[in-house]
Enzyme design. Sequence first.
Site, PDB file in Angstrom:
ATOM      1  N   THR A   7     -21.500 -68.484  51.282  1.00 56.72           N
ATOM      2  CA  THR A   7     -22.308 -68.303  50.069  1.00 56.72           C
ATOM      3  C   THR A   7     -23.059 -66.990  50.204  1.00 56.72           C
ATOM      4  O   THR A   7     -23.926 -66.862  51.079  1.00 56.72           O
ATOM      5  CB  THR A   7     -23.315 -69.457  49.896  1.00 56.72           C
ATOM      6  OG1 THR A   7     -22.610 -70.694  49.853  1.00 56.72           O
ATOM      7  CG2 THR A   7     -24.109 -69.289  48.613  1.00 56.72           C
TER       8      THR A   7
ATOM      9  N   LYS B 130     -21.369 -70.801  42.136  1.00 57.10           N
ATOM     10  CA  LYS B 130     -22.069 -71.467  43.258  1.00 57.10           C
ATOM     11  C   LYS B 130     -23.588 -71.328  43.092  1.00 57.10           C
ATOM     12  O   LYS B 130     -24.337 -72.306  43.252  1.00 57.10           O
ATOM     13  CB  LYS B 130     -21.601 -70.837  44.577  1.00 57.10           C
ATOM     14  CG  LYS B 130     -22.369 -71.249  45.805  1.00 57.10           C
ATOM     15  CD  LYS B 130     -22.056 -72.648  46.239  1.00 57.10           C
ATOM     16  CE  LYS B 130     -22.915 -73.055  47.435  1.00 57.10           C
ATOM     17  NZ  LYS B 130     -22.792 -74.466  47.736  1.00 57.10           N
TER      18      LYS B 130
ATOM     19  N   LYS C 124     -32.114 -70.015  50.812  1.00 60.54           N
ATOM     20  CA  LYS C 124     -31.260 -68.818  50.727  1.00 60.54           C
ATOM     21  C   LYS C 124     -30.543 -68.770  49.374  1.00 60.54           C
ATOM     22  O   LYS C 124     -30.551 -67.751  48.685  1.00 60.54           O
ATOM     23  CB  LYS C 124     -30.226 -68.832  51.863  1.00 60.54           C
ATOM     24  CG  LYS C 124     -29.282 -67.630  51.820  1.00 60.54           C
ATOM     25  CD  LYS C 124     -28.099 -67.755  52.759  1.00 60.54           C
ATOM     26  CE  LYS C 124     -26.971 -68.537  52.142  1.00 60.54           C
ATOM     27  NZ  LYS C 124     -25.662 -68.327  52.747  1.00 60.54           N
TER      28      LYS C 124
HETATM   29  P1  NAD Z   1     -23.328 -72.168  60.534  1.00 63.27           P
HETATM   30  O1  NAD Z   1     -24.497 -71.339  60.929  1.00 63.27           O
HETATM   31  O2  NAD Z   1     -23.169 -73.528  61.107  1.00 63.27           O
HETATM   32  O3  NAD Z   1     -21.956 -71.379  60.843  1.00 63.27           O
HETATM   33  C1  NAD Z   1     -21.824 -69.984  60.744  1.00 63.27           C
HETATM   34  C2  NAD Z   1     -21.081 -69.529  61.988  1.00 63.27           C
HETATM   35  O4  NAD Z   1     -20.821 -68.121  61.879  1.00 63.27           O
HETATM   36  C3  NAD Z   1     -21.895 -69.711  63.282  1.00 63.27           C
HETATM   37  O5  NAD Z   1     -21.173 -70.552  64.159  1.00 63.27           O
HETATM   38  C4  NAD Z   1     -22.061 -68.290  63.830  1.00 63.27           C
HETATM   39  O6  NAD Z   1     -21.998 -68.229  65.242  1.00 63.27           O
HETATM   40  C5  NAD Z   1     -20.879 -67.582  63.192  1.00 63.27           C
HETATM   41  N1  NAD Z   1     -21.005 -66.141  63.105  1.00 63.27           N
HETATM   42  C6  NAD Z   1     -22.072 -65.410  62.654  1.00 63.27           C
HETATM   43  N2  NAD Z   1     -21.758 -64.087  62.707  1.00 63.27           N
HETATM   44  C7  NAD Z   1     -20.498 -63.986  63.200  1.00 63.27           C
HETATM   45  C8  NAD Z   1     -19.634 -62.904  63.479  1.00 63.27           C
HETATM   46  N3  NAD Z   1     -20.013 -61.628  63.261  1.00 63.27           N
HETATM   47  N4  NAD Z   1     -18.405 -63.171  63.984  1.00 63.27           N
HETATM   48  C9  NAD Z   1     -18.008 -64.454  64.209  1.00 63.27           C
HETATM   49  N5  NAD Z   1     -18.789 -65.541  63.957  1.00 63.27           N
HETATM   50  C10 NAD Z   1     -20.025 -65.286  63.456  1.00 63.27           C
HETATM   51  O7  NAD Z   1     -23.362 -72.208  58.929  1.00 63.27           O
HETATM   52  P2  NAD Z   1     -22.579 -73.235  57.988  1.00 63.27           P
HETATM   53  O8  NAD Z   1     -23.443 -74.401  57.681  1.00 63.27           O
HETATM   54  O9  NAD Z   1     -21.212 -73.433  58.536  1.00 63.27           O
HETATM   55  O10 NAD Z   1     -22.533 -72.382  56.633  1.00 63.27           O
HETATM   56  C11 NAD Z   1     -21.628 -71.303  56.466  1.00 63.27           C
HETATM   57  C12 NAD Z   1     -21.731 -70.810  55.034  1.00 63.27           C
HETATM   58  O11 NAD Z   1     -21.409 -71.897  54.151  1.00 63.27           O
HETATM   59  C13 NAD Z   1     -23.108 -70.314  54.614  1.00 63.27           C
HETATM   60  O12 NAD Z   1     -22.958 -69.171  53.803  1.00 63.27           O
HETATM   61  C14 NAD Z   1     -23.696 -71.490  53.844  1.00 63.27           C
HETATM   62  O13 NAD Z   1     -24.657 -71.084  52.879  1.00 63.27           O
HETATM   63  C15 NAD Z   1     -22.449 -72.067  53.205  1.00 63.27           C
HETATM   64  N6  NAD Z   1     -22.529 -73.505  52.877  1.00 63.27           N
HETATM   65  C16 NAD Z   1     -23.042 -74.385  53.759  1.00 63.27           C
HETATM   66  C17 NAD Z   1     -23.108 -75.743  53.442  1.00 63.27           C
HETATM   67  C18 NAD Z   1     -23.688 -76.759  54.415  1.00 63.27           C
HETATM   68  O14 NAD Z   1     -23.954 -77.897  53.992  1.00 63.27           O
HETATM   69  N7  NAD Z   1     -23.860 -76.425  55.677  1.00 63.27           N
HETATM   70  C19 NAD Z   1     -22.654 -76.191  52.191  1.00 63.27           C
HETATM   71  C20 NAD Z   1     -22.082 -75.268  51.306  1.00 63.27           C
HETATM   72  C21 NAD Z   1     -22.036 -73.923  51.662  1.00 63.27           C
END
Ligand code: NAD
Length: 295
Positions: A94, A169, A244
């Site tokens: 997102t 979204k 966010k």
């Molecule tokens: P998260 O923090 O669990 O996962 C993100 C991952 O990205 C982490 O494991 C981190 O180590 C990795 N990362 C960061 N920079 C990196 C890089 N340069 N190279 C490789 N890996 C890297 O977050 P999430 O909950 O999985 O959410 C991910 C996205 O999905 C966000 O944008 C969030 O807003 C969106 N989202 C989340 C949810 C939810 O319920 N968690 C629901 C809908 C959308």
Amino acid sequence: MTHTIGFVGLGNMGGPMAANLAKAGHRVTGYDLSPDARQRAARHGVAVAGSAAEAAVEAEVVITMLPAGRHVMECYWELTEAAPSGALFVDCSTIAVGDARVAADLAHTVGHRAVDAPVSGGVPGAEAASLTFMVGGSDAEFAEVEPVLAAMGRKVVHCGPAGAGQAAKLCNNMILGVSMIAVSEAFALGESLGLSHQALFDVAATASGQCWALTTNCPVPGPVPASPANWEYAAGFAAVLMAKDLGLAADAATASGVPAEFGRRAAESYAAFAQGEAGELDFSAIITTLRGDGK
Ligand code: NAD
């Protein structure tokens, strides 16, 4: 048809999404900065690469699921260089509508195809392959990405050109943030008027107050057994992520001259609430700040 897929960002969402692609028969090579995330993915059929670029080097499809826009922009420089010409880039994170358009332009400039495809459905949806995808891209790009996304979700909607998925979204989550505050205020008022949680739920869930924030993610314990309120707001959709998303929606409203007064107020409330440890709680925990002096 199966594909060779590079998957970058194997966190709470990306980990189970990559696992579902592998389960569907795709050849998935993944990368995450976190060793724990890499190990978890490896246990679920994902081949682990030594860098993001290495995950993309043979990929027909490159998927990113990263925390925020800056992570996507940083990775896209590296990934668009590394991937074979004509790869299909799919960003499921997102991020701001403007960032999504810049990322797509970057991929297009070097001969790739690209869509934004943010998701709704949270970690349970990612695990159960029941996510909703909101896709921004051309008709041809959508036709190619739809079967890939179908392995991770139940519904895939083509919202328009690049950036339109992120626009949908942000609008959806603005509805969610405002409605969660409205439902929470109603329960706080009901409590002070002597109304039981169950009575208010039984009425509103089948009356005109019905909405997802009430019937699926109810902010008080009891009426909805699976809602995070039943375990002190642990897990679920973190308040910091809601803050966010509402911030991105407020920025988009400013950029396009839309008042979105209640969306902005919700953004301010969640930004204040999500500071510190409360940020990791489910976003329905905002009710704890809305009860006033009497509770
Ligand atoms: P998260 O923090 O669990 O996962 C993100 C991952 O990205 C982490 O494991 C981190 O180590 C990795 N990362 C960061 N920079 C990196 C890089 N340069 N190279 C490789 N890996 C890297 O977050 P999430 O909950 O999985 O959410 C991910 C996205 O999905 C966000 O944008 C969030 O807003 C969106 N989202 C989340 C949810 C939810 O319920 N968690 C629901 C809908 C959308």
